[in-house]
Design an enzyme around this catalytic site. Structure first.
Site, PDB file in Angstrom:
ATOM      1  N   TYR A  77      10.983 -14.690 -52.345  1.00  0.00           N
ATOM      2  CA  TYR A  77      11.732 -14.293 -51.135  1.00  0.00           C
ATOM      3  C   TYR A  77      12.724 -13.182 -51.463  1.00  0.00           C
ATOM      4  O   TYR A  77      12.893 -12.253 -50.690  1.00  0.00           O
ATOM      5  CB  TYR A  77      12.478 -15.504 -50.537  1.00  0.00           C
ATOM      6  CG  TYR A  77      13.069 -15.184 -49.190  1.00  0.00           C
ATOM      7  CD1 TYR A  77      12.346 -15.411 -48.023  1.00  0.00           C
ATOM      8  CD2 TYR A  77      14.334 -14.604 -49.082  1.00  0.00           C
ATOM      9  CE1 TYR A  77      12.874 -15.070 -46.782  1.00  0.00           C
ATOM     10  CE2 TYR A  77      14.863 -14.261 -47.851  1.00  0.00           C
ATOM     11  CZ  TYR A  77      14.131 -14.498 -46.694  1.00  0.00           C
ATOM     12  OH  TYR A  77      14.642 -14.156 -45.475  1.00  0.00           O
ATOM     13  N   PHE A 129       9.072  12.757 -30.767  1.00  0.00           N
ATOM     14  CA  PHE A 129       7.968  11.838 -31.025  1.00  0.00           C
ATOM     15  C   PHE A 129       8.256  10.573 -30.216  1.00  0.00           C
ATOM     16  O   PHE A 129       9.413  10.179 -30.061  1.00  0.00           O
ATOM     17  CB  PHE A 129       7.771  11.523 -32.518  1.00  0.00           C
ATOM     18  CG  PHE A 129       6.581  10.630 -32.698  1.00  0.00           C
ATOM     19  CD1 PHE A 129       5.297  11.115 -32.471  1.00  0.00           C
ATOM     20  CD2 PHE A 129       6.721   9.279 -32.990  1.00  0.00           C
ATOM     21  CE1 PHE A 129       4.195  10.277 -32.551  1.00  0.00           C
ATOM     22  CE2 PHE A 129       5.618   8.441 -33.080  1.00  0.00           C
ATOM     23  CZ  PHE A 129       4.351   8.941 -32.855  1.00  0.00           C
ATOM     24  N   THR A 130       7.204   9.946 -29.730  1.00  0.00           N
ATOM     25  CA  THR A 130       7.334   8.853 -28.753  1.00  0.00           C
ATOM     26  C   THR A 130       8.327   7.765 -29.188  1.00  0.00           C
ATOM     27  O   THR A 130       9.321   7.517 -28.509  1.00  0.00           O
ATOM     28  CB  THR A 130       5.950   8.236 -28.500  1.00  0.00           C
ATOM     29  OG1 THR A 130       5.381   7.873 -29.767  1.00  0.00           O
ATOM     30  CG2 THR A 130       5.025   9.225 -27.795  1.00  0.00           C
ATOM     31  N   ASP A 220      12.192  12.832 -40.442  1.00  0.00           N
ATOM     32  CA  ASP A 220      11.047  11.944 -40.237  1.00  0.00           C
ATOM     33  C   ASP A 220       9.975  12.403 -41.224  1.00  0.00           C
ATOM     34  O   ASP A 220       9.234  13.353 -40.971  1.00  0.00           O
ATOM     35  CB  ASP A 220      10.550  12.038 -38.793  1.00  0.00           C
ATOM     36  CG  ASP A 220       9.380  11.098 -38.530  1.00  0.00           C
ATOM     37  OD1 ASP A 220       8.733  10.665 -39.509  1.00  0.00           O
ATOM     38  OD2 ASP A 220       9.094  10.810 -37.358  1.00  0.00           O
ATOM     39  N   LYS A 263       0.934   6.319 -43.010  1.00  0.00           N
ATOM     40  CA  LYS A 263       0.287   7.644 -43.007  1.00  0.00           C
ATOM     41  C   LYS A 263       0.182   8.177 -44.449  1.00  0.00           C
ATOM     42  O   LYS A 263      -0.734   7.832 -45.174  1.00  0.00           O
ATOM     43  CB  LYS A 263       1.061   8.611 -42.104  1.00  0.00           C
ATOM     44  CG  LYS A 263       0.817   8.376 -40.609  1.00  0.00           C
ATOM     45  CD  LYS A 263       1.699   7.339 -40.030  1.00  0.00           C
ATOM     46  CE  LYS A 263       1.753   7.353 -38.525  1.00  0.00           C
ATOM     47  NZ  LYS A 263       2.516   6.206 -38.000  1.00  0.00           N
ATOM     48  N   ARG A 387      -2.321  12.798 -25.662  1.00  0.00           N
ATOM     49  CA  ARG A 387      -0.993  13.258 -26.062  1.00  0.00           C
ATOM     50  C   ARG A 387      -0.561  14.284 -25.019  1.00  0.00           C
ATOM     51  O   ARG A 387      -0.579  15.481 -25.238  1.00  0.00           O
ATOM     52  CB  ARG A 387      -1.001  13.902 -27.448  1.00  0.00           C
ATOM     53  CG  ARG A 387      -1.338  12.969 -28.582  1.00  0.00           C
ATOM     54  CD  ARG A 387      -0.215  12.151 -29.176  1.00  0.00           C
ATOM     55  NE  ARG A 387       0.210  10.987 -28.452  1.00  0.00           N
ATOM     56  CZ  ARG A 387       0.847   9.948 -29.016  1.00  0.00           C
ATOM     57  NH1 ARG A 387       1.074   9.923 -30.313  1.00  0.00           N
ATOM     58  NH2 ARG A 387       1.266   8.944 -28.282  1.00  0.00           N
ATOM     59  N   PHE A 454       1.953   4.912 -22.779  1.00  0.00           N
ATOM     60  CA  PHE A 454       0.606   5.326 -23.192  1.00  0.00           C
ATOM     61  C   PHE A 454      -0.155   4.211 -23.900  1.00  0.00           C
ATOM     62  O   PHE A 454      -1.374   4.185 -23.885  1.00  0.00           O
ATOM     63  CB  PHE A 454       0.668   6.571 -24.090  1.00  0.00           C
ATOM     64  CG  PHE A 454       1.493   6.366 -25.326  1.00  0.00           C
ATOM     65  CD1 PHE A 454       2.867   6.523 -25.291  1.00  0.00           C
ATOM     66  CD2 PHE A 454       0.906   6.010 -26.529  1.00  0.00           C
ATOM     67  CE1 PHE A 454       3.642   6.326 -26.427  1.00  0.00           C
ATOM     68  CE2 PHE A 454       1.658   5.811 -27.675  1.00  0.00           C
ATOM     69  CZ  PHE A 454       3.038   5.961 -27.616  1.00  0.00           C
TER      70      PHE A 454
END
Ligand code: PLI
Length: 462
Positions: A77, A129-130, A220, A263, A387, A454
């Site tokens: 943990y 960005f969303t 980001d 990514k 998009r 979306f």
């Protein structure tokens, strides 16, 4: 006479060791599946999809080293060995001394927005960005797009469409005052602009400008190695630098960063919040226990952190990125042969079809990109994503649709997953739909969720 060899081909720096079968469906099955999914590709069952280009997020193929690392998970943990390995690599590759792991990118966005933003603040950035913008808005800020105009123009060939326009930034700061700027947010490459990078020169200028106004930059870094690749390929003075060196230099201008590890790091789950600001780190380390879990696992299993740490070592390998971006480029070059319009220049992680030009007979209120993504799916089982106006959502003040200049369908390439033949099949399908484009009818929205619509909105044919 034999043809003279003018150019040598490249190939991926890996071979396939394990395969996952995919299923081809009939057109009739796909017509039914699309209708049942409300013409939203996010609502399709994955087993009804043939080639899945919805996203490159968490859909990558891990390497044999990463899979072996999964067996080395220390599932304690607290104080997992894998966490310390990950932390060492965050220091090594991003140059940030402090790490808080999260279960994915948006969890880091949530915390950093809560920590840095006060009600009434502004966050300028190189296009929205969303999830990033939503967390900034929920924390009380107004997002202001300060990207260069070329980024909103799909035919512009500007090599660094992710650049910030300093005049726009300066105008905002003159209007609202530097104290009202929570931070400047930079992503690279810019997802919604078509995977377009910023240049190191622009980043340096933005950094110097912000420094003179005591404003910090946050990054980001979700696909940062792809930005580093474009700098190496396109910017003077970087051709001989390694991806690792360029990434480190990029990060040196930021106070902190977040990463969706799904990514660049080529894992199926994971996120990172990293900073050089000890105070911000202390706050994030405290906050993570409320939302994610203890600061040494942040919602992840030990094995996930091990795979992330190894993924970081692989993400900076030049051949890996070259093969990845080369695949996107190959797709673009094939589409060019059929005259299919898409965002120029070819970007990092995806081809962004220009639905505004392809379905020029549909007004944006009939969701051309949503329509085009559904049509391509019905034609071949290839799944892309919208998009455009749907992703853009509603203005939180007026409640009106935000109509972006870019109305795109993204065909996104998971890393190390598909072959050139899959791309050929995709291109043929897009070409076929393009050929028959005039017959295509638009959509109306029949169900609209409040946040990030979306993902779950439903549509019907007009
Ligand atoms: O999906 P997350 O929560 O791990 O990461 C959110 C996120 C943050 N920044 C950027 C640039 C992203 O692209 C991103 C997620 N992108 C998705 C899911 C995509 O399909 O592009």
């Amino acid at each position: 006479m034999a043809k003279k060899l003018t150019k040598r081909s490249w190939a991926e720096p890996f071979k396939i060791k394990m395969v996952e079968p995919i299923k081809m469906t009939t057109r009739e099955q796909r017509v039914k599946a699309a209708k049942e999914a409300g013409y939203n590709t996010f609502l399709l069952k994955s087993e009804d999809v043939y080639i899945d280009l919805l996203t490159d997020s968490g859909t990558n193929a891990m390497s044999d080293r990463q899979w072996a690392g999964m067996m080395l998970g220390d599932e304690a943990y607290a104080g997992s060995r894998n966490f310390y390995y990950l932390w060492d690599n965050v220091k090594k590759y991003y140059g940030m001394p402090y790490l808080v792991p999260t279960h994915q990118g948006r969890a880091a966005e949530h915390m950093i927005s809560k920590i840095l933003i006060k009600q009434g603040d502004y966050v300028p950035g190189n296009m929205y960005f969303t999830t990033t913008r939503l967390h900034q808005e929920l924390a009380g800020a107004t997002f202001i797009d300060v990207i260069i105009d070329e980024a909103h123009n799909p035919i512009s060939e500007h090599p660094f469409k992710g650049n910030i326009d300093l005049k726009k930034l300066d105008k905002l700061i003159n209007e609202v005052g530097a104290k009202k700027i929570a931070y400047v947010c930079m992503a690279g490459p810019v997802n919604m602009a078509g995977g377009q990078p910023f240049s190191m020169a622009n980043l340096k200028e933005v950094y110097e400008y912000c420094k003179s106004h005591k404003i910090k930059l946050w990054f980001d870094a979700t696909r940062a190695t792809e930005n580093a690749y474009f700098i190496k390929e396109r910017e003077k003075g970087y051709a001989d630098k390694s991806i690792e060196q360029i990434l480190k230099e990029i990060c040196s201008y930021f106070e902190g960063l977040w990463v969706s590890a799904k990514k660049d790091l080529m894992v199926n789950i994971g996120g990172i919040l990293a900073t050089r600001n000890k105070k911000v780190y202390e706050e994030a380390r405290n906050m993570v226990v409320i939302y994610e879990g203890l600061h040494t696992y942040g919602g992840l299993a030990g094995r996930d952190m091990e795979a992330m740490a190894i993924g970081m070592e692989e993400m900076v390998q030049y051949d890996n990125i070259k093969a990845r971006i080369g695949q996107v480029e190959y797709c673009g070059r094939q589409l060019e042969k059929y005259g299919v319009p898409f965002v120029r220049p070819i970007g990092g992680h995806a081809i962004f079809l220009d639905a505004k030009r392809i379905l020029a007979h549909l007004p944006q209120s009939q969701f051309p990109a949503q329509t085009l993504a559904a049509e391509i799916y019905v034609d071949s089982g290839v799944r892309g994503m919208e998009r455009g106006v749907v992703s853009s959502g509603r203005d939180p003040v007026t409640g009106d649709h935000r109509y972006p200049k870019l109305e795109l369908v993204r065909l996104t390439f998971p890393r190390r997953v598909y072959t050139q033949a899959h791309i050929d099949v995709t291109v043929e399908s897009v070409a076929e739909v393009f050929e028959n484009r005039k017959k295509i009818k638009g959509l109306e929205m029949v169900y609209e969720p409040k946040y990030l619509r979306f993902f779950q909105a439903r549509f019907a044919k007009i």
